[in-house]
Write an enzyme that holds these catalytic residues in place. Structure first.
Site, short mmCIF file in Angstrom:
data_model
loop_
_atom_site.label_atom_id
_atom_site.label_comp_id
_atom_site.label_asym_id
_atom_site.label_seq_id
_atom_site.Cartn_x
_atom_site.Cartn_y
_atom_site.Cartn_z
N GLU A 113 -9.69 2.13 -13.30
CA GLU A 113 -8.62 2.91 -13.90
C GLU A 113 -7.44 2.02 -14.25
O GLU A 113 -7.14 1.04 -13.57
CB GLU A 113 -8.21 4.03 -12.94
CG GLU A 113 -9.32 5.06 -12.83
CD GLU A 113 -9.04 6.20 -11.86
OE1 GLU A 113 -9.64 7.26 -12.05
OE2 GLU A 113 -8.25 6.03 -10.93
N CYS A 126 -0.18 -0.50 -15.48
CA CYS A 126 -0.66 -0.79 -14.13
C CYS A 126 -2.13 -1.17 -14.25
O CYS A 126 -2.97 -0.36 -14.62
CB CYS A 126 -0.45 0.45 -13.27
SG CYS A 126 -0.98 0.22 -11.58
N CYS A 133 -12.09 -2.28 -3.35
CA CYS A 133 -11.25 -3.25 -2.64
C CYS A 133 -11.96 -3.62 -1.34
O CYS A 133 -12.60 -2.77 -0.73
CB CYS A 133 -9.89 -2.61 -2.34
SG CYS A 133 -8.67 -3.78 -1.71
N CYS A 137 -6.81 -0.32 3.68
CA CYS A 137 -5.52 0.25 4.08
C CYS A 137 -5.71 1.76 4.23
O CYS A 137 -6.27 2.40 3.33
CB CYS A 137 -4.46 -0.07 3.04
SG CYS A 137 -4.31 -1.86 2.78
N CYS A 140 -4.59 4.45 1.52
CA CYS A 140 -4.87 4.16 0.11
C CYS A 140 -6.24 4.68 -0.30
O CYS A 140 -7.24 4.41 0.36
CB CYS A 140 -4.78 2.65 -0.12
SG CYS A 140 -5.30 2.15 -1.77
N GLY A 192 -7.68 -2.69 -6.32
CA GLY A 192 -8.06 -4.03 -5.89
C GLY A 192 -6.92 -4.88 -5.38
O GLY A 192 -5.74 -4.56 -5.54
N GLU A 193 -7.29 -5.97 -4.71
CA GLU A 193 -6.32 -6.92 -4.17
C GLU A 193 -6.34 -8.15 -5.09
O GLU A 193 -7.28 -8.96 -5.05
CB GLU A 193 -6.72 -7.29 -2.72
CG GLU A 193 -5.98 -8.47 -2.12
CD GLU A 193 -4.46 -8.41 -2.30
OE1 GLU A 193 -3.83 -7.47 -1.80
OE2 GLU A 193 -3.90 -9.32 -2.94
N SER A 224 1.27 -7.38 -7.03
CA SER A 224 1.45 -6.76 -5.72
C SER A 224 0.30 -7.17 -4.81
O SER A 224 -0.87 -7.05 -5.18
CB SER A 224 1.48 -5.24 -5.87
OG SER A 224 1.48 -4.62 -4.60
N SER A 246 3.17 -5.36 -0.20
CA SER A 246 2.93 -4.05 0.41
C SER A 246 3.25 -4.16 1.88
O SER A 246 2.38 -4.45 2.69
CB SER A 246 1.47 -3.65 0.21
OG SER A 246 1.23 -3.42 -1.14
N PHE A 247 4.50 -3.96 2.24
CA PHE A 247 4.94 -4.22 3.60
C PHE A 247 4.61 -3.05 4.53
O PHE A 247 3.86 -3.21 5.48
CB PHE A 247 6.45 -4.54 3.59
CG PHE A 247 6.85 -5.42 4.73
CD1 PHE A 247 6.44 -6.74 4.76
CD2 PHE A 247 7.61 -4.93 5.78
CE1 PHE A 247 6.79 -7.58 5.81
CE2 PHE A 247 7.96 -5.75 6.84
CZ PHE A 247 7.55 -7.07 6.86
N HIS A 248 5.20 -1.92 4.25
CA HIS A 248 4.79 -0.62 4.82
C HIS A 248 4.98 -0.39 6.31
O HIS A 248 4.80 0.74 6.78
CB HIS A 248 3.32 -0.29 4.49
CG HIS A 248 2.99 -0.31 3.04
ND1 HIS A 248 3.85 0.14 2.06
CD2 HIS A 248 1.87 -0.73 2.37
CE1 HIS A 248 3.27 -0.01 0.87
NE2 HIS A 248 2.09 -0.54 1.03
N ASN A 325 1.68 9.32 -1.84
CA ASN A 325 0.95 10.20 -2.75
C ASN A 325 -0.32 10.65 -2.06
O ASN A 325 -1.15 9.83 -1.68
CB ASN A 325 0.60 9.44 -4.04
CG ASN A 325 1.86 9.05 -4.79
OD1 ASN A 325 2.73 9.89 -5.04
ND2 ASN A 325 1.99 7.78 -5.14
N CYS A 368 0.43 5.86 -7.69
CA CYS A 368 0.11 4.74 -6.82
C CYS A 368 -0.86 5.13 -5.71
O CYS A 368 -0.60 6.09 -4.99
CB CYS A 368 1.37 4.34 -6.06
SG CYS A 368 2.18 2.98 -6.72
N1 SAH Z 1 -3.90 -4.29 -3.42
C1 SAH Z 1 -2.56 -4.51 -3.82
C2 SAH Z 1 -2.19 -3.83 -5.11
C3 SAH Z 1 -2.66 -2.41 -5.34
S1 SAH Z 1 -1.91 -1.11 -4.46
C4 SAH Z 1 -1.62 -4.11 -2.73
O1 SAH Z 1 -2.05 -3.50 -1.76
O2 SAH Z 1 -0.45 -4.45 -2.83
C5 SAH Z 1 -0.33 -0.86 -5.23
C6 SAH Z 1 0.71 -0.24 -4.28
O3 SAH Z 1 0.43 1.15 -4.02
C7 SAH Z 1 0.70 -0.92 -2.92
O4 SAH Z 1 2.02 -1.13 -2.46
C8 SAH Z 1 0.01 0.11 -2.07
O5 SAH Z 1 0.30 -0.11 -0.73
C9 SAH Z 1 0.55 1.39 -2.63
N2 SAH Z 1 -0.22 2.58 -2.25
C10 SAH Z 1 -1.52 2.65 -1.94
N3 SAH Z 1 -1.88 3.92 -1.65
C11 SAH Z 1 -0.77 4.68 -1.80
C12 SAH Z 1 -0.51 6.07 -1.68
N4 SAH Z 1 -1.47 6.92 -1.37
N5 SAH Z 1 0.75 6.50 -1.89
C13 SAH Z 1 1.72 5.64 -2.26
N6 SAH Z 1 1.52 4.31 -2.41
C14 SAH Z 1 0.29 3.83 -2.17
FE1 SF4 Z 2 -6.72 -2.55 -1.32
FE2 SF4 Z 2 -4.09 -2.52 -1.95
FE3 SF4 Z 2 -5.39 -0.22 -1.42
FE4 SF4 Z 2 -4.90 -1.94 0.55
S1 SF4 Z 2 -3.36 -0.83 -0.69
S2 SF4 Z 2 -6.86 -0.88 0.19
S3 SF4 Z 2 -5.14 -3.90 -0.49
S4 SF4 Z 2 -5.79 -1.61 -3.14
#
Ligand code: SAH
Ligand code: SF4
Length: 395
Positions: A113, A126, A133, A137, A140, A192-193, A224, A246-248, A325, A368
């Site tokens: 996508e 995007c 991936c 996480c 995600c 993906g990463e 990212s 992606s600190f979180h 989300n 996202c």
């Molecule tokens: N793999 C990379 C890039 C893709 S994710 C990464 O993890 O950084 C892009 C961003 O969306 C990241 O910051 C991820 O943590 C965030 N993200 C993933 N799932 C989400 C969700 N359900 N709601 C909000 N942000 C989310």
């Molecule tokens: Fe992969 Fe990024 Fe999603 Fe983590 S947040 S599972 S690294 S796409």
């Protein structure tokens, strides 16, 4: 935990043996080599690369017969050995807010996508870097899908070209140059990463930044990462784009749960790598992405610890708060608006920008972390249906 798969192991070759070579995604030196191998005299090769490069990336041409500054016989020779191919758009959904979500099909029948987000002063694409991936996480949606394969450089730059096709943004020869770009920014925040597909992501971004092609400034590209520490310095040196992390979470205990790569490289190691990024890449600030999960990482103490981490390592930073989300089956809830605002306030008062990201395209599941290929979803529901049918039979 098991070590995540390292980069590049799953990329398919650019071409089938003996098949035509796709020119999209080749770096300039690789294109030069390919032209020479196909009979272009060494002496002419550099000029031919320049000409073909401009046709492909500046004018959006896909057919050698349109390359009018090349001799007819040479065009025919090129058409025999090469193709100019980008991934195929299978569907396009347009959200109420103008966000567009494309589903594109790549070699092997896989799908990824791509999301286009129009804003007042910019348009952001995007882009995805992998199908699925390797990381998991827990908040995600993409993380629930196994890695199928890395995208090639051609498939990554091809997403940008496909969006420009759809937006009608290639210039017409002879026409004045468009001042306002519909597609002005790229974020590597799709599926993906990106740092586990480093070489292809780098090659694709080099192409996108090339001054004789799509010409996007490195300041308008944001990569990212979830925190692949050993690749961060390379990102600065070899790509030089903006970095988002992606600190979180603010403790290793919570980050281990949310972003499992933290078990491999913990918060301190990550902060150390981030601290050297701005200087190495000559960029200004690092974006800290922080997804707001109700009752998990959204306390005042979390906000204070986050600031403390950033200050301790003297990292020039902006903190992007992302309301979670939701997706079907997710185990988390979005923090309340009041909680998010209170969190943002603590950060802001400590002297850092703390924008709250407005979710876009939620009605078409384009926000996202909601991306997951439709075929994968369909496969899953088919499996679920079969499982349920099995249960019914057995029961
Ligand atoms: N793999 C990379 C890039 C893709 S994710 C990464 O993890 O950084 C892009 C961003 O969306 C990241 O910051 C991820 O943590 C965030 N993200 C993933 N799932 C989400 C969700 N359900 N709601 C909000 N942000 C989310
Ligand atoms: Fe992969 Fe990024 Fe999603 Fe983590 S947040 S599972 S690294 S796409």
């Amino acid at each position: 935990m098991t070590a995540p798969i390292t980069q590049d192991v799953l990329t398919i070759p650019r071409t089938l043996p003996d098949g035509p070579v796709n020119l999209v995604g080749l770096t300039r030196p690789a294109m030069r080599e390919a032209l020479i191998a196909a009979g272009t005299p060494d002496k002419q090769a550099k000029m031919r690369v320049n000409q073909i490069w401009q046709w492909i990336y500046q004018w959006g041409v896909r057919d050698f017969s349109e390359m009018t500054n090349l001799a007819k016989a040479y065009r025919a020779q090129l058409a025999e050995k090469f193709v100019i191919e980008i991934p195929e758009m299978v569907s396009r959904l347009v959200s109420e807010d103008g966000t567009r979500k494309y589903l594109v099909r790549i070699a092997g029948g896989h799908e990824v996508e791509v999301v286009y987000i129009p804003e007042e002063d910019r348009g952001t694409l995007c882009v995805s870097s992998q199908v699925g991936c390797t990381l998991t996480c827990s908040f995600c949606h993409t993380g629930t899908q196994k890695l199928v394969r890395n995208l090639t450089a051609g498939e990554i730059v091809g997403q940008v070209m496909m969006a420009r096709d759809d937006l009608g943004e290639w210039p017409v020869p002879g026409a004045p140059k468009d001042e306002t770009r519909l597609l002005s920014n790229i974020v590597l925040m799709g599926m993906g990463e990106p740092l586990y597909n480093f070489d292809n992501v780098r090659d694709a971004m080099k192409i996108v930044m090339d001054p004789e092609g799509i010409q996007l400034s490195r300041r308008r590209i944001t990569l990212s990462t979830s925190g692949v520490v050993p690749e961060i310095a390379r990102t600065a040196e070899e790509i030089g784009c903006q970095l988002a992390i992606s600190f979180h979470a603010t403790t290793d205990e919570v980050r281990d749960r949310l972003v499992p790569i933290n078990k491999r490289w913990n918060i301190e190691e990550l902060l150390g790598a981030l601290a050297s990024y701005p200087k190495l890449s000559n960029s200004e600030r690092i974006t800290f992405e922080y997804v707001m999960l109700h009752g998990v990482n959204d306390s005042d103490d979390d906000a204070r610890r986050l600031i403390d981490h950033i200050k301790r390592h003297k990292i020039p930073a902006k903190i992007n708060l992302i309301p979670f989300n939701e997706w079907p089956g997710a185990q988390y809830k979005r923090s309340s608006n009041n909680r998010i605002r209170a969190f943002a306030d603590i950060i802001y008062k400590a002297g850092y920008a703390s924008p709250i990201r407005t979710p876009r395209g939620e009605d078409i599941m384009a926000a996202c972390g909601q991306l997951k290929s439709a075929t994968e979803r369909a496969r899953k529901s088919k499996r679920q249906i079969e499982a349920e049918a099995g249960l019914a039979q057995n029961g």
